[in-house]
Design a protein around this motif. Structure first.
Motif, PDB file in Angstrom:
ATOM      1  N   LEU A 132       0.835  -1.203   0.000  1.00  0.00           N
ATOM      2  CA  LEU A 132       0.000   0.000   0.000  1.00  0.00           C
ATOM      3  C   LEU A 132       0.870   1.254   0.000  1.00  0.00           C
ATOM      4  CD1 LEU A 132      -2.794  -1.244   2.401  1.00  0.00           C
ATOM      5  CD2 LEU A 132      -3.193  -0.297   0.119  1.00  0.00           C
ATOM      6  N   GLU A 133       1.976   1.214   0.707  1.00  0.00           N
ATOM      7  CA  GLU A 133       2.880   2.366   0.701  1.00  0.00           C
ATOM      8  C   GLU A 133       3.489   2.582  -0.680  1.00  0.00           C
ATOM      9  OE1 GLU A 133       5.505   1.432   3.935  1.00  0.00           O
ATOM     10  OE2 GLU A 133       3.838   1.552   5.362  1.00  0.00           O
ATOM     11  N   ASP A 134       3.791   1.487  -1.377  1.00  0.00           N
ATOM     12  CA  ASP A 134       4.294   1.606  -2.749  1.00  0.00           C
ATOM     13  C   ASP A 134       3.247   2.231  -3.664  1.00  0.00           C
ATOM     14  OD1 ASP A 134       6.813   0.632  -2.319  1.00  0.00           O
ATOM     15  OD2 ASP A 134       6.325  -1.431  -2.837  1.00  0.00           O
ATOM     16  N   ILE A 135       1.996   1.766  -3.537  1.00  0.00           N
ATOM     17  CA  ILE A 135       0.923   2.295  -4.386  1.00  0.00           C
ATOM     18  C   ILE A 135       0.693   3.770  -4.082  1.00  0.00           C
ATOM     19  CG2 ILE A 135      -1.548   2.161  -4.884  1.00  0.00           C
ATOM     20  CD1 ILE A 135      -1.349  -0.880  -4.451  1.00  0.00           C
ATOM     21  N   ILE A 136       0.702   4.114  -2.810  1.00  0.00           N
ATOM     22  CA  ILE A 136       0.541   5.520  -2.426  1.00  0.00           C
ATOM     23  C   ILE A 136       1.674   6.361  -3.013  1.00  0.00           C
ATOM     24  CG2 ILE A 136       0.669   7.100  -0.444  1.00  0.00           C
ATOM     25  CD1 ILE A 136      -0.884   4.881   1.134  1.00  0.00           C
ATOM     26  N   ALA A 137       2.898   5.813  -2.967  1.00  0.00           N
ATOM     27  CA  ALA A 137       4.066   6.549  -3.487  1.00  0.00           C
ATOM     28  C   ALA A 137       3.996   6.727  -4.994  1.00  0.00           C
ATOM     29  CB  ALA A 137       5.348   5.825  -3.097  1.00  0.00           C
ATOM     30  N   THR A 138       3.422   5.748  -5.712  1.00  0.00           N
ATOM     31  CA  THR A 138       3.433   5.807  -7.180  1.00  0.00           C
ATOM     32  C   THR A 138       2.116   6.303  -7.779  1.00  0.00           C
ATOM     33  OG1 THR A 138       2.992   3.417  -7.158  1.00  0.00           O
ATOM     34  CG2 THR A 138       5.242   4.112  -7.575  1.00  0.00           C
ATOM     35  N   THR A 139       1.151   6.621  -6.933  1.00  0.00           N
ATOM     36  CA  THR A 139      -0.071   7.265  -7.440  1.00  0.00           C
ATOM     37  C   THR A 139      -0.239   8.617  -6.769  1.00  0.00           C
ATOM     38  OG1 THR A 139      -1.422   6.022  -5.823  1.00  0.00           O
ATOM     39  CG2 THR A 139      -1.255   5.128  -8.054  1.00  0.00           C
ATOM     40  N   PHE A 140      -0.597   8.602  -5.497  1.00  0.00           N
ATOM     41  CA  PHE A 140      -0.897   9.854  -4.804  1.00  0.00           C
ATOM     42  C   PHE A 140       0.328  10.775  -4.735  1.00  0.00           C
ATOM     43  CE2 PHE A 140      -3.906   6.778  -2.678  1.00  0.00           C
ATOM     44  CZ  PHE A 140      -5.018   7.200  -3.395  1.00  0.00           C
ATOM     45  N   ARG A 141       1.472  10.229  -4.355  1.00  0.00           N
ATOM     46  CA  ARG A 141       2.651  11.095  -4.234  1.00  0.00           C
ATOM     47  C   ARG A 141       3.089  11.622  -5.592  1.00  0.00           C
ATOM     48  NH1 ARG A 141       8.422  10.902  -4.020  1.00  0.00           N
ATOM     49  NH2 ARG A 141       9.203  12.513  -2.601  1.00  0.00           N
ATOM     50  N   GLN A 142       3.053  10.780  -6.622  1.00  0.00           N
ATOM     51  CA  GLN A 142       3.460  11.250  -7.950  1.00  0.00           C
ATOM     52  C   GLN A 142       2.480  12.286  -8.484  1.00  0.00           C
ATOM     53  OE1 GLN A 142       6.383  10.527  -9.229  1.00  0.00           O
ATOM     54  NE2 GLN A 142       6.848   9.151  -7.532  1.00  0.00           N
ATOM     55  N   ASN A 143       1.229  12.185  -8.082  1.00  0.00           N
ATOM     56  CA  ASN A 143       0.257  13.212  -8.450  1.00  0.00           C
ATOM     57  C   ASN A 143       0.623  14.532  -7.782  1.00  0.00           C
ATOM     58  OD1 ASN A 143      -2.598  13.204  -9.876  1.00  0.00           O
ATOM     59  ND2 ASN A 143      -2.770  14.567  -8.126  1.00  0.00           N
ATOM     60  N   VAL A 144       1.010  14.458  -6.509  1.00  0.00           N
ATOM     61  CA  VAL A 144       1.481  15.644  -5.785  1.00  0.00           C
ATOM     62  C   VAL A 144       2.681  16.259  -6.508  1.00  0.00           C
ATOM     63  CG1 VAL A 144       2.652  16.411  -3.670  1.00  0.00           C
ATOM     64  CG2 VAL A 144       0.607  14.972  -3.517  1.00  0.00           C
ATOM     65  N   LEU A 145       3.627  15.413  -6.919  1.00  0.00           N
ATOM     66  CA  LEU A 145       4.813  15.906  -7.615  1.00  0.00           C
ATOM     67  C   LEU A 145       4.448  16.607  -8.919  1.00  0.00           C
ATOM     68  CD1 LEU A 145       6.322  14.268  -5.468  1.00  0.00           C
ATOM     69  CD2 LEU A 145       7.767  13.334  -7.266  1.00  0.00           C
ATOM     70  N   THR A 146       3.484  16.029  -9.641  1.00  0.00           N
ATOM     71  CA  THR A 146       3.067  16.628 -10.913  1.00  0.00           C
ATOM     72  C   THR A 146       2.393  17.971 -10.690  1.00  0.00           C
ATOM     73  OG1 THR A 146       2.780  14.411 -11.842  1.00  0.00           O
ATOM     74  CG2 THR A 146       1.765  16.233 -13.038  1.00  0.00           C
ATOM     75  N   ARG A 147       1.523  18.041  -9.667  1.00  0.00           N
ATOM     76  CA  ARG A 147       0.850  19.312  -9.368  1.00  0.00           C
ATOM     77  C   ARG A 147       1.874  20.368  -8.931  1.00  0.00           C
ATOM     78  NH1 ARG A 147      -3.783  19.318 -12.110  1.00  0.00           N
ATOM     79  NH2 ARG A 147      -5.443  18.040 -11.204  1.00  0.00           N
ATOM     80  N   PHE A 148       2.835  19.961  -8.098  1.00  0.00           N
ATOM     81  CA  PHE A 148       3.884  20.900  -7.683  1.00  0.00           C
ATOM     82  C   PHE A 148       4.661  21.410  -8.889  1.00  0.00           C
ATOM     83  CE2 PHE A 148       8.495  21.159  -7.216  1.00  0.00           C
ATOM     84  CZ  PHE A 148       8.608  22.293  -6.416  1.00  0.00           C
ATOM     85  N   GLU A 149       5.052  20.483  -9.745  1.00  0.00           N
ATOM     86  CA  GLU A 149       5.865  20.857 -10.906  1.00  0.00           C
ATOM     87  C   GLU A 149       5.107  21.823 -11.809  1.00  0.00           C
ATOM     88  OE1 GLU A 149       8.592  18.697 -14.375  1.00  0.00           O
ATOM     89  OE2 GLU A 149       7.090  17.535 -13.282  1.00  0.00           O
ATOM     90  N   SER A 176       3.316   9.821 -15.377  1.00  0.00           N
ATOM     91  CA  SER A 176       3.371   8.504 -16.009  1.00  0.00           C
ATOM     92  C   SER A 176       3.403   7.392 -14.962  1.00  0.00           C
ATOM     93  CB  SER A 176       4.581   8.389 -16.936  1.00  0.00           C
ATOM     94  OG  SER A 176       5.789   8.429 -16.217  1.00  0.00           O
ATOM     95  N   TYR A 177       3.903   7.694 -13.758  1.00  0.00           N
ATOM     96  CA  TYR A 177       3.880   6.707 -12.682  1.00  0.00           C
ATOM     97  C   TYR A 177       2.450   6.426 -12.232  1.00  0.00           C
ATOM     98  CZ  TYR A 177       8.955   6.933 -12.042  1.00  0.00           C
ATOM     99  OH  TYR A 177      10.314   6.850 -12.214  1.00  0.00           O
ATOM    100  N   VAL A 178       1.643   7.484 -12.163  1.00  0.00           N
ATOM    101  CA  VAL A 178       0.238   7.311 -11.789  1.00  0.00           C
ATOM    102  C   VAL A 178      -0.443   6.433 -12.825  1.00  0.00           C
ATOM    103  CG1 VAL A 178      -1.888   8.501 -11.132  1.00  0.00           C
ATOM    104  CG2 VAL A 178       0.318   9.652 -10.826  1.00  0.00           C
ATOM    105  N   PHE A 179      -0.260   6.791 -14.078  1.00  0.00           N
ATOM    106  CA  PHE A 179      -0.811   6.012 -15.194  1.00  0.00           C
ATOM    107  C   PHE A 179      -0.367   4.560 -15.083  1.00  0.00           C
ATOM    108  CE2 PHE A 179      -0.986   4.135 -19.314  1.00  0.00           C
ATOM    109  CZ  PHE A 179      -1.880   4.844 -20.103  1.00  0.00           C
ATOM    110  N   GLY A 180       0.944   4.368 -14.914  1.00  0.00           N
ATOM    111  CA  GLY A 180       1.492   3.020 -14.890  1.00  0.00           C
ATOM    112  C   GLY A 180       0.964   2.183 -13.746  1.00  0.00           C
ATOM    113  N   GLU A 181       0.864   2.779 -12.556  1.00  0.00           N
ATOM    114  CA  GLU A 181       0.383   2.027 -11.387  1.00  0.00           C
ATOM    115  C   GLU A 181      -1.074   1.624 -11.557  1.00  0.00           C
ATOM    116  OE1 GLU A 181       0.630  -0.021  -8.094  1.00  0.00           O
ATOM    117  OE2 GLU A 181       2.308   1.341  -8.368  1.00  0.00           O
ATOM    118  N   LEU A 182      -1.917   2.566 -11.961  1.00  0.00           N
ATOM    119  CA  LEU A 182      -3.341   2.253 -12.127  1.00  0.00           C
ATOM    120  C   LEU A 182      -3.549   1.244 -13.256  1.00  0.00           C
ATOM    121  CD1 LEU A 182      -4.918   5.802 -11.667  1.00  0.00           C
ATOM    122  CD2 LEU A 182      -4.773   3.951  -9.998  1.00  0.00           C
TER     123      LEU A 182
END
Length: 596
Positions: A445-462, A520-526
């Motif tokens: 679950l921590e991996d999924i959170i890191a590769t969906t929710f966190r990567q979404n945060v990174l994209t919004r920040f960027e 792309s990490y969000v895409f890939g994980e989902l």
């Protein structure tokens, strides 16, 4: 600690940075480029272009690209393994300059492909040999509205060498040189350690050690405020100016074109992700209870639930991951094992070595290599499965031509994340201990959170940083504030961020190397969650279709590649199904936690 199976053998490429064969390849590439320009410049955009002439040009273009990229591949691997020697820095600079020169000489080719009349282009594609390059040619022509004249394109490439590429290299050299004074657990005096060793301590059972380690890591970046902020400011400005120069309608348009994704689809995916932030907060609250904490800090997210977390030697990690792959496909396991037997993994942290992990596959005909920073925790086990998944993807797509070898960016994480999922399920199925199962589910679950929710945060920040940089120069505090705001949207009241985390943006190399790569990490994980659901439903019938998907490389757009597997990216419910699966994993975890 090292062994032939944990240290790279780069001799199949070249013997040393001054290998005469490497020098000869660089010189030959430049000569071929000049000959290519003499033979084809002005012929490709001609109304008399024949299929035979186009195929001949494509094959010649591929040949010279291969010749220059082999030295580039070697130099990148050498520099990643150890950035300290002057010879490694000099070689990387030399091949980059050679690559830039070659790209300038051959730039006319892709520009002329863009100017082929549409009727003629359609007729050319009817030829089977041209059709074999069809996806590459169509994708190339999608950039036509934003392409400049040959002279301007040459000038842009020439300036990139001392512009954005120089700032990228500065970031890499600076951050890979960081050494940190820290007293490691069990030791009485501080000593120099690497960043990877500090980040590994986020998995230590002692909360104060976790916080001290991460704070030490982040404060070093804060101390380098001037060069790091300069790198970000200049790279963001460069991107904004290029978007303006080329007339792109949006900052993310170049990424969408490269990824073959639609802006609306990506925005929908990100909105669905944000609508499901509550799942992450539910998990954080459950983890807080499991840890017995009054409040959850962001340094507690990866805390082990046992006395210290299970440790894995590199040999054990190899066995566990290959067994998980073999349970799905013996062919997949055999391809992964070759990374060990052929000396294509560099496993352990070392001074001057790049942080994180990657699998580099340059082109068909060259075997890919994996870099790790293995410290022995469960996350490192997952990282090995992830990078070997990439490796299998590169191995299977070897049958594609040079231009269609690499999967589209959103598909690039498909095999890697699927490899992680196979590992998790294999471990869960074989593990009799309830507590260990809880730990495994938490890790997944921590991996999924890191590769969906966190990567979404990174994209919004960027995206927010790029927009704000467009209005003027940003101070370090501006980046820190944007970073804090976007992370707060995810964590809510469930997680308290430590103050040094304001500098969390400063070590994310994706912001430096690839604009908006993180979605792309969000895409890939989902996507993987959907694929894994298909595997559960279809059983062994799914395996050959999945391997065929990987073997297709970049020969078609994502939606076309996925159609045989029954996946429709235009379906508005598609992204939510991935988070529904996350909900199932949370339910499984709760069941184990509440079991008497």
């Amino acid at each position: 600690m090292t062994s032939p199976e944990s240290t790279w053998d780069l001799s199949p490429l070249y013997g040393s940075p001054d290998d005469s064969k490497l020098v000869a390849d660089l010189e030959a590439a430049q000569q071929l480029a000049q000959k290519f320009r003499q033979d084809f410049r002005g012929r490709i955009a001609s109304e008399r272009l024949s299929p035979e002439a186009l195929v001949s040009a494509l094959k010649r273009y591929e040949e010279l690209q291969r010749l220059i990229l082999k030295p580039y591949f070697y130099a990148q691997l050498l520099f990643s393994q150890d950035s300290r020697p002057a010879a490694h820095k000099a070689l990387l600079a030399r091949v980059r300059e050679s690559w830039s020169s070659l790209a300038e000489t051959t730039l006319f080719f892709e520009l002329e492909v863009l100017r082929i009349e549409e009727v003629l282009f359609a007729a050319l594609l009817k030829n089977p040999e041209v059709a074999a390059y069809g996806h590459y040619l169509r994708q190339l022509r999608a950039h036509a509205p934003y392409t400049l004249s040959e002279e301007v394109e040459q000038a842009v490439k020439r300036k990139d060498l001392s512009g954005k590429e120089a700032f990228t290299q500065l970031f890499e050299e600076l951050t890979s040189s960081f050494r940190f004074s820290f007293t490691l657990p069990g030791e009485s005096e501080p000593r120099e350690v690497s960043g990877e060793e500090l980040l590994a301590l986020l998995h230590h059972p002692d909360g104060q050690i976790r916080e001290n380690a991460f704070s030490t890591f982040l404060r070093k970046h804060a101390e380098q405020e001037l060069p790091l902020t300069a790198c970000f400011n200049n790279l963001l400005l460069d991107h904004g100016k290029e978007v303006e120069l080329r007339g792109y309608p949006d900052l993310m348009t170049p990424t969408h074109l490269a990824c073959e994704t639609e802006a609306d689809m990506v925005e929908r995916m990100m909105q669905v992700t944000e609508a499901n932030y509550g799942l992450a907060r539910e998990y954080f609250e459950l983890k807080r209870q499991l840890l017995g904490l009054e409040r959850m800090k962001n340094t507690d997210i990866y805390a082990p639930l046992g006395t210290g977390g299970r440790e894995y030697t590199f040999a054990q990690a190899k066995t566990v991951v290959l067994d998980a792959f073999a349970g799905f496909s013996p062919q997949m396991a055999n391809m992964a094992e070759k990374f060990f037997t052929e000396g294509r993994i560099d496993a352990f942290p070392a001074p001057g070595k790049s942080g994180g992990a990657f699998c580099m596959g340059m082109m068909p005909g060259l075997a890919p290599y994996v870099l790790l920073n293995h410290t022995g925790n469960l996350r490192d086990l997952s990282t090995l499965a992830h990078e070997l998944g990439h490796g299998v993807h590169f191995a299977l797509s070897q049958g594609q031509n040079f231009f269609q070898y690499q999967a589209p960016l959103p598909m690039a994480e498909t095999a890697s994340v699927f490899g992680e999922m196979l590992l998790t399920r294999s471990l869960l199925d074989k593990e009799p201990d309830r507590q260990v199962k809880i730990e495994l589910l938490c890790a997944k679950l921590e991996d999924i959170i890191a590769t969906t929710f966190r990567q979404n945060v990174l994209t919004r920040f960027e995206l927010a940083a790029h927009k704000k940089r467009g209005a003027g120069l940003l101070a370090a505090d501006d980046y820190c504030d944007l970073w804090w705001q976007e992370n707060a949207r995810l964590f809510g009241d469930a997680v308290t961020m430590i103050e040094p985390y304001r500098w969390g943006w400063a070590y994310i190399s994706h912001f430096i190397h690839s604009r908006f790569y993180c979605y792309s990490y969000v895409f890939g994980e989902l996507l993987v969650l959907a694929l894994y659901q298909k595997y559960r439903e279809d059983g062994t019938d799914f395996v050959p279709r999945y391997l065929e998907l990987l073997a297709a490389g970049g020969s078609a757009p994502p939606q076309t590649l996925l159609k045989p597997l029954g996946i429709d990216l235009a379906d508005p419910e598609f992204w939510q199904k991935g988070y529904d699966f996350v909900g199932e994993l949370l339910k499984e975890l709760r069941g184990l936690v509440e079991k008497p």
